[in-house]
Design a protein around this motif. Structure first.
Motif, mmCIF file in Angstrom:
data_model
loop_
_atom_site.group_PDB
_atom_site.id
_atom_site.type_symbol
_atom_site.label_atom_id
_atom_site.label_comp_id
_atom_site.label_asym_id
_atom_site.label_seq_id
_atom_site.Cartn_x
_atom_site.Cartn_y
_atom_site.Cartn_z
ATOM 1 N N VAL A 68 0.836 -1.207 0.000
ATOM 2 C CA VAL A 68 0.000 0.000 0.000
ATOM 3 C C VAL A 68 0.868 1.254 0.000
ATOM 4 O O VAL A 68 0.610 2.215 -0.741
ATOM 5 C CB VAL A 68 -0.954 0.000 1.209
ATOM 6 N N THR A 69 1.918 1.243 0.818
ATOM 7 C CA THR A 69 2.810 2.403 0.897
ATOM 8 C C THR A 69 3.437 2.712 -0.458
ATOM 9 O O THR A 69 3.493 3.872 -0.892
ATOM 10 C CB THR A 69 3.906 2.157 1.945
ATOM 11 N N ARG A 72 0.750 4.243 -2.795
ATOM 12 C CA ARG A 72 0.417 5.615 -2.395
ATOM 13 C C ARG A 72 1.498 6.606 -2.814
ATOM 14 O O ARG A 72 1.200 7.733 -3.199
ATOM 15 C CB ARG A 72 0.206 5.683 -0.878
ATOM 16 N N GLU A 73 2.736 6.168 -2.750
ATOM 17 C CA GLU A 73 3.850 7.051 -3.108
ATOM 18 C C GLU A 73 3.817 7.442 -4.583
ATOM 19 O O GLU A 73 4.420 8.435 -4.985
ATOM 20 C CB GLU A 73 5.181 6.371 -2.781
ATOM 21 N N LEU A 75 0.745 7.575 -6.464
ATOM 22 C CA LEU A 75 -0.610 7.944 -6.904
ATOM 23 C C LEU A 75 -0.733 9.403 -7.332
ATOM 24 O O LEU A 75 -1.593 9.736 -8.142
ATOM 25 C CB LEU A 75 -1.625 7.667 -5.784
ATOM 26 N N ASP A 86 -13.766 6.663 2.895
ATOM 27 C CA ASP A 86 -13.247 5.914 1.758
ATOM 28 C C ASP A 86 -13.979 4.575 1.708
ATOM 29 O O ASP A 86 -14.023 3.850 2.699
ATOM 30 C CB ASP A 86 -11.740 5.685 1.910
ATOM 31 N N LEU A 191 -6.248 0.917 -0.053
ATOM 32 C CA LEU A 191 -5.462 2.056 -0.555
ATOM 33 C C LEU A 191 -5.800 3.387 0.114
ATOM 34 O O LEU A 191 -4.912 4.184 0.399
ATOM 35 C CB LEU A 191 -5.661 2.199 -2.068
ATOM 36 N N ASN A 192 -7.080 3.673 0.303
ATOM 37 C CA ASN A 192 -7.498 4.959 0.885
ATOM 38 C C ASN A 192 -6.670 6.109 0.296
ATOM 39 O O ASN A 192 -5.954 6.825 1.012
ATOM 40 C CB ASN A 192 -7.342 4.920 2.413
ATOM 41 N N PRO A 193 -6.764 6.311 -1.016
ATOM 42 C CA PRO A 193 -5.840 7.234 -1.684
ATOM 43 C C PRO A 193 -5.939 8.691 -1.255
ATOM 44 O O PRO A 193 -4.958 9.431 -1.348
ATOM 45 C CB PRO A 193 -6.207 7.078 -3.166
ATOM 46 N N GLY A 195 -6.656 9.650 1.826
ATOM 47 C CA GLY A 195 -6.363 9.775 3.253
ATOM 48 C C GLY A 195 -7.575 10.089 4.102
ATOM 49 O O GLY A 195 -7.480 10.851 5.074
#
Length: 329
Positions: A68-69, A72-73, A75, A86, A191-193, A195
């Motif tokens: 996931v990290t 996210r980095e 996206l 989310d 993912l919760n893109p 936040g």
């Protein structure tokens, strides 16, 4: 071809070195491995081996956290786009309609900003959320500007994983090639893109509930809900108890959420998507559908901190559903 070992080979070897020699990846290893996949630095043979070795072993929370990290980095999600909830939708529905969509729209109409993301088409014979949006005149957003416009207009926006993270969308479609779902299905749900402070997702197999919960804790989530829901979506059944994994205020809890209806409801002989719109408009009576909407709404209201006990949450959910604007769609 060079005899020098490919950099990604080390991660395949860690997972595939036999019963005694293999192990799970650390969070940092998983982050690096997923980064290489997303950056196109992995051969197709390596990707297939990696995904299926993970599938056989089953993903560990620290691996999912690293995956996931890494996503996210990459996206490039806007930092100033705020949402309260989310909601992931990746399973599709086979035996019941996706009634949870009505719950999310009712929440949005009440003022809760909801971002939903999902995938479609990877399993034949299923109804996917993205394909239901047209009934309500809703788009599947192609970029963050569209997401922002939809959220500002109606407090609800949907984005396909194909637009959100195309590489993950491609991997999800490998389901028909590999014959099995891959860990990417789990990864996408978490993912919760944007936040959001609160997250809801669904699972089909019971062991995945605690796995999602533990991963969310590692990712620093303070409020999340994982539902062993109908078909694997985040939808509480109204005619049977639901197993829920919570994180509330940074603490993990498990709960059996009570059924809403006294007895089981027979499934519809065929799925008619237009019934979703008819139920919203009040043109249709559907005991299971309305029960699924209300029970799902109730659990989300607890997630939002508006109720603590199921009885009070259900009462609030019934009122919220009653007050929906029926001619909005």
């Amino acid at each position: 071809m060079s005899s020098q070992e490919h950099p990604f080979a080390v991660y395949v070897r860690i997972l595939g070195k036999g019963k005694k020699g293999s192990r799970s990846l650390t969070t940092e290893e998983a982050r690096d491995a997923m980064g290489m996949i997303l950056d196109g630095k992995v051969l197709p043979e390596q990707l297939g081996a990696f995904l299926m070795l993970l599938r056989v072993k089953e993903e560990a929370p620290q691996e999912l956290c690293g995956f996931v990290t890494a996503v996210r980095e990459r996206l490039e999600a806007p930092q100033d786009l705020q949402v309260e909830l989310d909601w992931s939708s990746y399973a599709g529905k086979k035996r019941r309609l996706p009634w949870f969509l009505l719950a999310s729209l009712a929440l949005a109409q009440s003022g809760v900003r909801v971002f939903m993301h999902g995938a479609r088409g990877h399993m034949p014979g299923r109804l996917y959320t993205e394909d239901m949006l047209g009934l309500f005149g809703l788009p599947s957003c192609h970029d963050w500007a569209e997401v922002a416009a939809e959220l500002n207009d109606r407090n609800f926006a949907f984005m396909s994983i194909d637009a959100l993270a195309p590489q993950l969308g491609d991997i999800i479609q490998l389901r028909s090639v590999l014959g099995l779902r891959s860990p990417v299905h789990t990864l996408c749900r978490l993912l919760n893109p944007l936040g959001a402070e609160r997250v809801i997702d669904g699972v089909f197999h019971p062991p995945y509930g605690p796995m999602h919960q533990k991963t969310s804790m590692l990712l620093g989530m303070r409020n999340s809900l994982t539902v062993k829901g109908d078909g694997g979506e985040a939808e509480l059944k109204p005619d049977s108890d639901s197993e829920l994994q919570w994180i509330l205020g940074g603490e993990m809890h498990t709960q059996q959420w009570p059924r809403l209806l006294g007895q089981r409801v027979v499934r519809d002989e065929s799925l008619q998507p237009q019934e979703l719109l008819q139920l919203w408009r009040g043109e249709l009576e559907h005991e299971y559908g309305e029960g699924a909407v209300i029970n799902t709404l109730a659990a989300v209201l607890k997630l939002l901190g508006r109720a603590s006990e199921p009885e009070e949450a259900v009462r609030q959910a019934q009122e919220l559903w009653r007050l929906r604007i029926k001619d909005a769609y």
